[in-house]
Design a protein around this motif. Structure first.
Motif, PDB file in Angstrom:
ATOM      1  N   PRO A  56      45.584   0.131   2.037  1.00 17.61           N
ATOM      2  CA  PRO A  56      44.864  -0.371   3.210  1.00 17.61           C
ATOM      3  C   PRO A  56      44.238   0.732   4.057  1.00 17.61           C
ATOM      4  O   PRO A  56      43.261   0.485   4.767  1.00 17.61           O
ATOM      5  CB  PRO A  56      45.954  -1.118   3.990  1.00 17.61           C
ATOM      6  CG  PRO A  56      47.237  -0.496   3.554  1.00 17.61           C
ATOM      7  CD  PRO A  56      47.037  -0.150   2.106  1.00 17.61           C
ATOM      8  N   VAL A 110      36.514  -6.664   3.684  1.00 14.53           N
ATOM      9  CA  VAL A 110      36.824  -5.577   4.610  1.00 14.53           C
ATOM     10  C   VAL A 110      35.815  -5.612   5.754  1.00 14.53           C
ATOM     11  O   VAL A 110      34.601  -5.728   5.524  1.00 14.53           O
ATOM     12  CB  VAL A 110      36.776  -4.210   3.907  1.00 14.53           C
ATOM     13  CG1 VAL A 110      36.901  -3.078   4.918  1.00 14.53           C
ATOM     14  CG2 VAL A 110      37.876  -4.109   2.864  1.00 14.53           C
ATOM     15  N   PHE A 117      39.028   1.285  14.011  1.00 16.14           N
ATOM     16  CA  PHE A 117      39.788   0.187  13.432  1.00 16.14           C
ATOM     17  C   PHE A 117      38.978  -0.548  12.362  1.00 16.14           C
ATOM     18  O   PHE A 117      37.750  -0.664  12.456  1.00 16.14           O
ATOM     19  CB  PHE A 117      40.198  -0.820  14.509  1.00 16.14           C
ATOM     20  CG  PHE A 117      41.284  -0.337  15.432  1.00 16.14           C
ATOM     21  CD1 PHE A 117      42.611  -0.416  15.063  1.00 16.14           C
ATOM     22  CD2 PHE A 117      40.958   0.200  16.666  1.00 16.14           C
ATOM     23  CE1 PHE A 117      43.610   0.021  15.910  1.00 16.14           C
ATOM     24  CE2 PHE A 117      41.950   0.646  17.526  1.00 16.14           C
ATOM     25  CZ  PHE A 117      43.275   0.557  17.154  1.00 16.14           C
ATOM     26  N   TYR A 119      39.856  -4.111   9.491  1.00 20.66           N
ATOM     27  CA  TYR A 119      40.838  -5.055   8.953  1.00 20.66           C
ATOM     28  C   TYR A 119      40.291  -5.659   7.662  1.00 20.66           C
ATOM     29  O   TYR A 119      39.078  -5.586   7.389  1.00 20.66           O
ATOM     30  CB  TYR A 119      41.178  -6.164   9.964  1.00 20.66           C
ATOM     31  CG  TYR A 119      40.077  -7.174  10.180  1.00 20.66           C
ATOM     32  CD1 TYR A 119      39.998  -8.331   9.389  1.00 20.66           C
ATOM     33  CD2 TYR A 119      39.105  -6.989  11.169  1.00 20.66           C
ATOM     34  CE1 TYR A 119      38.995  -9.257   9.590  1.00 20.66           C
ATOM     35  CE2 TYR A 119      38.100  -7.912  11.369  1.00 20.66           C
ATOM     36  CZ  TYR A 119      38.046  -9.044  10.575  1.00 20.66           C
ATOM     37  OH  TYR A 119      37.047  -9.965  10.765  1.00 20.66           O
ATOM     38  N   LEU A 165      46.978  -9.387   4.269  1.00 19.28           N
ATOM     39  CA  LEU A 165      46.247  -9.133   5.503  1.00 19.28           C
ATOM     40  C   LEU A 165      46.581  -7.713   5.944  1.00 19.28           C
ATOM     41  O   LEU A 165      47.756  -7.377   6.117  1.00 19.28           O
ATOM     42  CB  LEU A 165      46.642 -10.130   6.593  1.00 19.28           C
ATOM     43  CG  LEU A 165      46.065  -9.879   7.995  1.00 19.28           C
ATOM     44  CD1 LEU A 165      44.542  -9.982   7.979  1.00 19.28           C
ATOM     45  CD2 LEU A 165      46.653 -10.868   9.003  1.00 19.28           C
ATOM     46  N   SER A 166      45.559  -6.855   6.104  1.00 14.03           N
ATOM     47  CA  SER A 166      45.783  -5.435   6.373  1.00 14.03           C
ATOM     48  C   SER A 166      44.891  -4.935   7.499  1.00 14.03           C
ATOM     49  O   SER A 166      43.859  -5.538   7.819  1.00 14.03           O
ATOM     50  CB  SER A 166      45.515  -4.603   5.116  1.00 14.03           C
ATOM     51  OG  SER A 166      46.444  -4.884   4.099  1.00 14.03           O
ATOM     52  N   ALA A 167      45.294  -3.792   8.063  1.00 19.43           N
ATOM     53  CA  ALA A 167      44.506  -3.114   9.090  1.00 19.43           C
ATOM     54  C   ALA A 167      44.606  -1.610   8.875  1.00 19.43           C
ATOM     55  O   ALA A 167      45.597  -1.114   8.320  1.00 19.43           O
ATOM     56  CB  ALA A 167      44.996  -3.484  10.482  1.00 19.43           C
ATOM     57  N   SER A 168      43.587  -0.876   9.308  1.00 20.09           N
ATOM     58  CA  SER A 168      43.583   0.587   9.193  1.00 20.09           C
ATOM     59  C   SER A 168      43.197   1.208  10.527  1.00 20.09           C
ATOM     60  O   SER A 168      42.540   0.580  11.370  1.00 20.09           O
ATOM     61  CB  SER A 168      42.612   1.043   8.109  1.00 20.09           C
ATOM     62  OG  SER A 168      41.274   0.772   8.480  1.00 20.09           O
ATOM     63  N   TYR A 169      43.601   2.479  10.708  1.00 19.54           N
ATOM     64  CA  TYR A 169      43.265   3.224  11.925  1.00 19.54           C
ATOM     65  C   TYR A 169      42.919   4.660  11.545  1.00 19.54           C
ATOM     66  O   TYR A 169      43.663   5.316  10.806  1.00 19.54           O
ATOM     67  CB  TYR A 169      44.438   3.229  12.903  1.00 19.54           C
ATOM     68  CG  TYR A 169      44.150   4.005  14.170  1.00 19.54           C
ATOM     69  CD1 TYR A 169      43.365   3.444  15.170  1.00 19.54           C
ATOM     70  CD2 TYR A 169      44.646   5.287  14.352  1.00 19.54           C
ATOM     71  CE1 TYR A 169      43.091   4.157  16.338  1.00 19.54           C
ATOM     72  CE2 TYR A 169      44.374   6.002  15.508  1.00 19.54           C
ATOM     73  CZ  TYR A 169      43.595   5.434  16.498  1.00 19.54           C
ATOM     74  OH  TYR A 169      43.310   6.132  17.638  1.00 19.54           O
ATOM     75  N   GLY A 178      47.059   3.005   7.245  1.00 16.90           N
ATOM     76  CA  GLY A 178      46.873   1.565   7.158  1.00 16.90           C
ATOM     77  C   GLY A 178      48.175   0.870   6.818  1.00 16.90           C
ATOM     78  O   GLY A 178      49.123   1.488   6.315  1.00 16.90           O
ATOM     79  N   GLY A 180      49.788  -3.397   5.817  1.00 20.27           N
ATOM     80  CA  GLY A 180      49.456  -4.782   5.545  1.00 20.27           C
ATOM     81  C   GLY A 180      50.684  -5.614   5.257  1.00 20.27           C
ATOM     82  O   GLY A 180      51.772  -5.088   4.976  1.00 20.27           O
TER      83      GLY A 180
END
Length: 430
Positions: A56, A110, A117, A119, A165-169, A178, A180
């Motif tokens: 992620p 994506v 950010f 997601y 369901l994922s998120a990255s920074y 990231g 998820g």
């Protein structure tokens, strides 16, 4: 219930639950681009949204929304040959095609929110199989006195779907992380049974040992990181946490003395997946990439069943059925990508995938080291739209094994598992 029947039923339940996780059949089929390069560098290349299946954190490399979706056709070839009783001249026969082909879909989206950010959502599969050795289960030897090892033979159909369901920074120009959540749905159908000699004489009779129809939902997760040395060189890593999977439904076994025995739940420990990957753009047109991945099949150490009843009367609320001696499994892959022109990008790869079965081999889990030879291409229809194609030839090894049947004793056999993957994928940049 006599000791023979207890042993027979324990073996039957253990086989049912071991197949429910598709042991030894971990799928590498999450995208056409990945198949084309033997999944080398897949956790960090981020050339389309399918990177979500691997890492992620790599979403931080996107500066626009992307959609990827595709299909993989897995033509699996499993051969079970020279099945004999105790290595004697008494042979039950061969199964030339014991596997079922599968169509495996995938979907990825994506969306960067800002320069920090992003997601994404995804749907794919990490495990699945279909095998059938039923045709040997009615072969009775010794002039009609020695049945087939029907506790080892039968049909299995397993499907798993991973919703993510994922998120990255992005911390800075070099480092991103990231995480998820995985929601895993699994279902399986399994039968074990066949012909046995009639104790009253005459024609053989059919005995159903196990008939399973179960499904369930489990929750897992993934964390990852990407380090960009510069625009042409980067490395990434991820760790996928897998849950203990509880499948519920009807698990029916017939004992000649006690009658139907039912278990409502099977608990199956699933393996975690750790991988590291690298990508290096060596020239304007050519890049190399690589992956090392560890799957902790050693976690698949014990299977338990729950809520058992005999004739409607409760048995033990939990029973330990079998301890496995499986090994953690590594795969190593390397590949290259060549940009031919504005329309075509070509890729190829090689993977060595270690088998998972250690000291205990099985007819129903034909497993060995495998070598992957892959090729693929991307065709750009426009600046926003592209099509990916991938093909992989997976070749296993002949494995000679001895497996004990509670019905007839030691069974000798040779197994081999090969496959060919065909995959196509559509990509769109918003």
């Amino acid at each position: 219930m006599n000791n023979f029947n207890k042993t027979l039923l324990a073996v039957a339940v253990t086989l049912a639950s071991s197949q429910a996780i598709a042991a030894g059949f971990q799928l590498n089929s999450q995208s056409a681009t990945g198949i084309g390069r033997a999944f080398s560098g897949d956790a960090v290349i981020a050339d389309n949204a399918s990177v979500l299946s691997r890492n992620p954190a790599a979403m931080a490399l996107f500066d626009e929304k992307q959609l990827s979706m595709g299909l993989t056709y897995a033509d699996v070839e499993v051969q079970v040959s020279d099945v004999s009783l105790g290595g004697s001249p008494l042979h039950y026969g061969n199964v030339d095609d014991a596997a079922e082909a599968k169509i495996i879909p995938n979907f990825y989206y994506v969306s960067p929110v800002n320069d920090k950010f992003a997601y994404g959502v995804a749907m794919f599969s990490n495990f699945g199989t279909g095998t059938d050795t039923t045709e040997l289960s009615n072969n009775i030897l010794g002039g009609g006195t020695i049945p087939a090892p029907i506790d080892l033979l039968g049909k299995t159909e397993v499907t798993t779907i991973n919703f993510n369901l994922s998120a990255s920074y992005r911390f800075n120009d070099h480092f991103s992380v990231g995480a998820g959540v995985d929601v895993i749905y699994g279902s399986g159908v399994l039968t074990r049974g066949g012909a046995v000699p009639n104790p009253q004489g005459g024609d053989p009779v059919h005995m159903d040992l196990v008939d399973v129809d179960a499904d369930g939902v489990a929750f897992g997760g993934i964390v990852g990181a990407v380090y960009e040395i510069n625009s042409d060189h980067r490395i990434g890593a991820s760790y996928r946490f897998s849950p203990d999977f509880n499948a519920t439904g009807d698990i029916s076994m017939t004992d000649p003395v006690a009658g139907p025995i039912m278990f409502d739940e099977i608990n199956i420990p699933m393996p975690d997946i750790f991988q590291v990957a690298g990508f290096h753009q060596l020239t304007e047109k050519f890049a190399v990439h690589y992956t090392a991945q560890l799957t902790t099949w050693g976690d698949f150490h014990e299977i338990t069943v729950h809520d058992g009843t005999i004739g409607g009367q409760p048995v033990a609320p939990e029973a330990s059925l079998k301890t496995y001696a499986w090994d953690d499994s590594w795969l190593f892959s390397v590949g290259g990508t060549y940009t031919l022109n504005d329309s075509w990008t070509l890729r190829a790869g090689y993977m060595h995938d270690q088998g998972v079965v250690g000291e205990i081999s099985s007819i129903s889990i034909p497993d060995s080291n495998r070598n992957w030879y892959t090729a693929g291409a991307t065709y750009n229809l426009s600046k926003q739209t592209s099509l990916d194609f991938g093909i992989a030839f997976v070749r296993g090894e002949d494995v000679s094994l001895i497996e004990n049947s509670a019905i007839v004793g030691d069974i000798h056999a040779t197994t081999r598992s090969d496959a060919t993957y065909y995959s196509m994928q559509y990509n769109y940049k918003f």
